[in-house]
Design a protein around this motif. Sequence first.
Motif, PDB file in Angstrom:
ATOM      1  N   LEU A  35       0.822  -1.206   0.000  1.00 24.07           N
ATOM      2  CA  LEU A  35       0.000   0.000   0.000  1.00 24.07           C
ATOM      3  C   LEU A  35       0.858   1.260   0.000  1.00 24.07           C
ATOM      4  O   LEU A  35       1.972   1.274   0.519  1.00 24.07           O
ATOM      5  CB  LEU A  35      -0.904   0.025   1.236  1.00 24.07           C
ATOM      6  CG  LEU A  35      -1.912  -1.108   1.380  1.00 24.07           C
ATOM      7  CD1 LEU A  35      -2.583  -1.032   2.739  1.00 24.07           C
ATOM      8  CD2 LEU A  35      -2.927  -1.078   0.269  1.00 24.07           C
ATOM      9  N   TYR A  36       0.299   2.317  -0.555  1.00 22.47           N
ATOM     10  CA  TYR A  36       0.911   3.648  -0.575  1.00 22.47           C
ATOM     11  C   TYR A  36       0.030   4.575   0.251  1.00 22.47           C
ATOM     12  O   TYR A  36      -1.194   4.563   0.114  1.00 22.47           O
ATOM     13  CB  TYR A  36       1.001   4.146  -2.022  1.00 22.47           C
ATOM     14  CG  TYR A  36       1.352   5.602  -2.165  1.00 22.47           C
ATOM     15  CD1 TYR A  36       2.655   6.041  -1.983  1.00 22.47           C
ATOM     16  CD2 TYR A  36       0.378   6.538  -2.494  1.00 22.47           C
ATOM     17  CE1 TYR A  36       2.985   7.382  -2.136  1.00 22.47           C
ATOM     18  CE2 TYR A  36       0.695   7.878  -2.648  1.00 22.47           C
ATOM     19  CZ  TYR A  36       1.997   8.294  -2.456  1.00 22.47           C
ATOM     20  OH  TYR A  36       2.328   9.614  -2.605  1.00 22.47           O
ATOM     21  N   PHE A  37       0.654   5.363   1.128  1.00 28.11           N
ATOM     22  CA  PHE A  37      -0.062   6.315   1.957  1.00 28.11           C
ATOM     23  C   PHE A  37       0.506   7.703   1.714  1.00 28.11           C
ATOM     24  O   PHE A  37       1.720   7.897   1.783  1.00 28.11           O
ATOM     25  CB  PHE A  37       0.115   5.993   3.450  1.00 28.11           C
ATOM     26  CG  PHE A  37      -0.315   4.614   3.833  1.00 28.11           C
ATOM     27  CD1 PHE A  37      -1.639   4.349   4.133  1.00 28.11           C
ATOM     28  CD2 PHE A  37       0.596   3.574   3.902  1.00 28.11           C
ATOM     29  CE1 PHE A  37      -2.040   3.078   4.494  1.00 28.11           C
ATOM     30  CE2 PHE A  37       0.203   2.306   4.260  1.00 28.11           C
ATOM     31  CZ  PHE A  37      -1.122   2.051   4.556  1.00 28.11           C
ATOM     32  N   ALA A  38      -0.365   8.663   1.430  1.00 34.92           N
ATOM     33  CA  ALA A  38       0.032  10.069   1.334  1.00 34.92           C
ATOM     34  C   ALA A  38      -0.759  10.816   2.402  1.00 34.92           C
ATOM     35  O   ALA A  38      -1.990  10.766   2.411  1.00 34.92           O
ATOM     36  CB  ALA A  38      -0.259  10.621  -0.048  1.00 34.92           C
ATOM     37  N   LEU A  39      -0.053  11.471   3.304  1.00 38.54           N
ATOM     38  CA  LEU A  39      -0.702  12.148   4.420  1.00 38.54           C
ATOM     39  C   LEU A  39      -0.350  13.621   4.442  1.00 38.54           C
ATOM     40  O   LEU A  39       0.737  14.012   4.001  1.00 38.54           O
ATOM     41  CB  LEU A  39      -0.259  11.536   5.759  1.00 38.54           C
ATOM     42  CG  LEU A  39      -0.668  10.100   6.014  1.00 38.54           C
ATOM     43  CD1 LEU A  39       0.451   9.167   5.672  1.00 38.54           C
ATOM     44  CD2 LEU A  39      -1.075   9.929   7.435  1.00 38.54           C
ATOM     45  N   VAL A  48       2.127  20.809   9.066  1.00 41.66           N
ATOM     46  CA  VAL A  48       3.307  20.472   9.866  1.00 41.66           C
ATOM     47  C   VAL A  48       4.038  19.236   9.356  1.00 41.66           C
ATOM     48  O   VAL A  48       5.197  19.019   9.694  1.00 41.66           O
ATOM     49  CB  VAL A  48       2.962  20.288  11.360  1.00 41.66           C
ATOM     50  CG1 VAL A  48       2.499  21.592  11.969  1.00 41.66           C
ATOM     51  CG2 VAL A  48       1.942  19.196  11.574  1.00 41.66           C
ATOM     52  N   ALA A  49       3.373  18.427   8.529  1.00 43.09           N
ATOM     53  CA  ALA A  49       4.026  17.229   7.993  1.00 43.09           C
ATOM     54  C   ALA A  49       3.282  16.772   6.740  1.00 43.09           C
ATOM     55  O   ALA A  49       2.075  16.958   6.622  1.00 43.09           O
ATOM     56  CB  ALA A  49       4.038  16.104   9.024  1.00 43.09           C
ATOM     57  N   GLN A  50       4.051  16.170   5.833  1.00 43.80           N
ATOM     58  CA  GLN A  50       3.470  15.677   4.592  1.00 43.80           C
ATOM     59  C   GLN A  50       4.174  14.386   4.173  1.00 43.80           C
ATOM     60  O   GLN A  50       4.739  14.301   3.089  1.00 43.80           O
ATOM     61  CB  GLN A  50       3.613  16.747   3.518  1.00 43.80           C
ATOM     62  CG  GLN A  50       2.605  16.684   2.441  1.00 43.80           C
ATOM     63  CD  GLN A  50       2.654  17.922   1.562  1.00 43.80           C
ATOM     64  OE1 GLN A  50       3.602  18.698   1.575  1.00 43.80           O
ATOM     65  NE2 GLN A  50       1.617  18.104   0.784  1.00 43.80           N
ATOM     66  N   PRO A  51       4.122  13.339   5.017  1.00 43.60           N
ATOM     67  CA  PRO A  51       4.823  12.104   4.672  1.00 43.60           C
ATOM     68  C   PRO A  51       4.111  11.306   3.582  1.00 43.60           C
ATOM     69  O   PRO A  51       2.888  11.323   3.473  1.00 43.60           O
ATOM     70  CB  PRO A  51       4.832  11.324   5.991  1.00 43.60           C
ATOM     71  CG  PRO A  51       3.641  11.819   6.723  1.00 43.60           C
ATOM     72  CD  PRO A  51       3.485  13.262   6.329  1.00 43.60           C
ATOM     73  N   LYS A  52       4.921  10.646   2.788  1.00 42.03           N
ATOM     74  CA  LYS A  52       4.444   9.704   1.774  1.00 42.03           C
ATOM     75  C   LYS A  52       5.154   8.394   2.061  1.00 42.03           C
ATOM     76  O   LYS A  52       6.385   8.341   2.090  1.00 42.03           O
ATOM     77  CB  LYS A  52       4.739  10.220   0.383  1.00 42.03           C
ATOM     78  CG  LYS A  52       3.935  11.485   0.094  1.00 42.03           C
ATOM     79  CD  LYS A  52       4.265  12.095  -1.211  1.00 42.03           C
ATOM     80  CE  LYS A  52       3.487  13.334  -1.544  1.00 42.03           C
ATOM     81  NZ  LYS A  52       2.819  14.054  -0.543  1.00 42.03           N
ATOM     82  N   LEU A  53       4.374   7.341   2.317  1.00 45.94           N
ATOM     83  CA  LEU A  53       4.938   6.106   2.843  1.00 45.94           C
ATOM     84  C   LEU A  53       4.469   4.887   2.061  1.00 45.94           C
ATOM     85  O   LEU A  53       3.367   4.875   1.514  1.00 45.94           O
ATOM     86  CB  LEU A  53       4.519   5.942   4.309  1.00 45.94           C
ATOM     87  CG  LEU A  53       4.791   7.126   5.230  1.00 45.94           C
ATOM     88  CD1 LEU A  53       4.005   6.993   6.511  1.00 45.94           C
ATOM     89  CD2 LEU A  53       6.262   7.241   5.510  1.00 45.94           C
ATOM     90  N   LEU A 130      -5.046   6.517   0.442  1.00 47.27           N
ATOM     91  CA  LEU A 130      -4.549   5.143   0.431  1.00 47.27           C
ATOM     92  C   LEU A 130      -4.715   4.573  -0.975  1.00 47.27           C
ATOM     93  O   LEU A 130      -5.767   4.745  -1.586  1.00 47.27           O
ATOM     94  CB  LEU A 130      -5.344   4.305   1.430  1.00 47.27           C
ATOM     95  CG  LEU A 130      -4.995   2.818   1.504  1.00 47.27           C
ATOM     96  CD1 LEU A 130      -5.083   2.351   2.938  1.00 47.27           C
ATOM     97  CD2 LEU A 130      -5.891   1.978   0.635  1.00 47.27           C
ATOM     98  N   MET A 131      -3.654   3.924  -1.479  1.00 50.17           N
ATOM     99  CA  MET A 131      -3.715   3.279  -2.796  1.00 50.17           C
ATOM    100  C   MET A 131      -2.987   1.949  -2.756  1.00 50.17           C
ATOM    101  O   MET A 131      -1.979   1.820  -2.053  1.00 50.17           O
ATOM    102  CB  MET A 131      -3.048   4.129  -3.865  1.00 50.17           C
ATOM    103  CG  MET A 131      -3.836   5.268  -4.354  1.00 50.17           C
ATOM    104  SD  MET A 131      -3.013   5.951  -5.798  1.00 50.17           S
ATOM    105  CE  MET A 131      -4.283   7.012  -6.383  1.00 50.17           C
ATOM    106  N   LYS A 132      -3.498   0.984  -3.531  1.00 53.04           N
ATOM    107  CA  LYS A 132      -2.755  -0.252  -3.752  1.00 53.04           C
ATOM    108  C   LYS A 132      -1.562   0.108  -4.634  1.00 53.04           C
ATOM    109  O   LYS A 132      -1.708   0.839  -5.604  1.00 53.04           O
ATOM    110  CB  LYS A 132      -3.620  -1.292  -4.454  1.00 53.04           C
ATOM    111  CG  LYS A 132      -4.797  -1.767  -3.644  1.00 53.04           C
ATOM    112  CD  LYS A 132      -5.613  -2.748  -4.462  1.00 53.04           C
ATOM    113  CE  LYS A 132      -6.880  -3.145  -3.758  1.00 53.04           C
ATOM    114  NZ  LYS A 132      -7.688  -4.062  -4.574  1.00 53.04           N
TER     115      LYS A 132
END
Length: 157
Positions: A35-39, A48-53, A130-132
């Motif tokens: 999975l891919y997460f962009a927050l 304050v934060a922009q993580p991509k995991l 959230l993405m596959k």
Amino acid sequence: MKRSTLIMKVWLGLALVVGLLCVTAMPTQAQAEPLYFALEVRREGRLVAQPKLLGETGRTLRAERRKPGASEPDYRLVLTPTSEGETFKLELDLVLPDIKGHSQLALLHGQERKVQLGRYPGDLEVSLLLMKVDSPEFRALMDLAADPDERGSGRPI
């Protein structure tokens, strides 16, 4: 053959059949889905934060940002995704220096949600996509065309 021996063999045969049925009826362990997460994390409206995991179902994902030499992190994020059919259940824990939040939510592939984690609306807000990983939508987002000549200005992962 004695009657007691025959009965014993029948019982053992039945036990073996029941055992095999139980083993074959047990659900196989689900394979982990990448999975891919962009927050986007906002504190009182300020980004304050922009993580991509990248992570996978069934495994806890932890992320932390810390300035060089700092004793405390700017943020600490813990995501625990699980899969239930087409839906992804997600447990989200976020800790900032002066506030923390927890939420449980359900998302579909490609869905984006905003979650309020603070004491009042806007106090601590997380936007989550959230993405596959191996999906056409993810490939389009990352500009991962099969042929390098078809790619735009994107870069391979």
